[in-house]
Write a protein that holds these residues in place. Sequence first.
Motif, PDB file in Angstrom:
ATOM      1  N   GLU A  69       0.849  -1.265   0.092  1.00 25.99           N
ATOM      2  CA  GLU A  69      -0.111  -0.049   0.055  1.00 25.99           C
ATOM      3  C   GLU A  69       0.825   1.366  -0.047  1.00 25.99           C
ATOM      4  N   LYS A 105       2.627   1.790  -3.491  1.00 19.29           N
ATOM      5  CA  LYS A 105       1.505   2.300  -4.473  1.00 19.29           C
ATOM      6  C   LYS A 105       1.331   3.765  -4.213  1.00 19.29           C
ATOM      7  N   GLN A 134       4.440   5.593  -5.149  1.00 19.77           N
ATOM      8  CA  GLN A 134       4.835   5.956  -6.726  1.00 19.77           C
ATOM      9  C   GLN A 134       3.616   6.786  -7.258  1.00 19.77           C
ATOM     10  N   SER A 135       2.399   6.970  -6.752  1.00 18.31           N
ATOM     11  CA  SER A 135       1.353   7.838  -7.219  1.00 18.31           C
ATOM     12  C   SER A 135       1.912   9.121  -6.774  1.00 18.31           C
TER      13      SER A 135
END
Length: 74
Positions: free
Chosen positions: A40, A43, A46-47
């Motif tokens: 989580e 992610k 990276q976002s």
Amino acid sequence: MTKRFDFNKGLVDLEEIVKTMESGDLSLEDSLAYFSKGVELTKSCQSALDKASQKISKLTEQDGFTSETPLNDS
């Protein structure tokens, strides 16, 4: 109100997860929980990087800085 993701805290939390998992002292269930949290966070990081990259591209495009110049290693 949506809570804003803190990229630096996310990286610190990921480092802690890795250290904890590398210790080898976790049960299988705990290892899976830490792994899930790590995924989580990865992610989310990276976002955040993708959004920053898009914003930089948009800003440089608006200013006419569309060619990329490599940075000197010195």
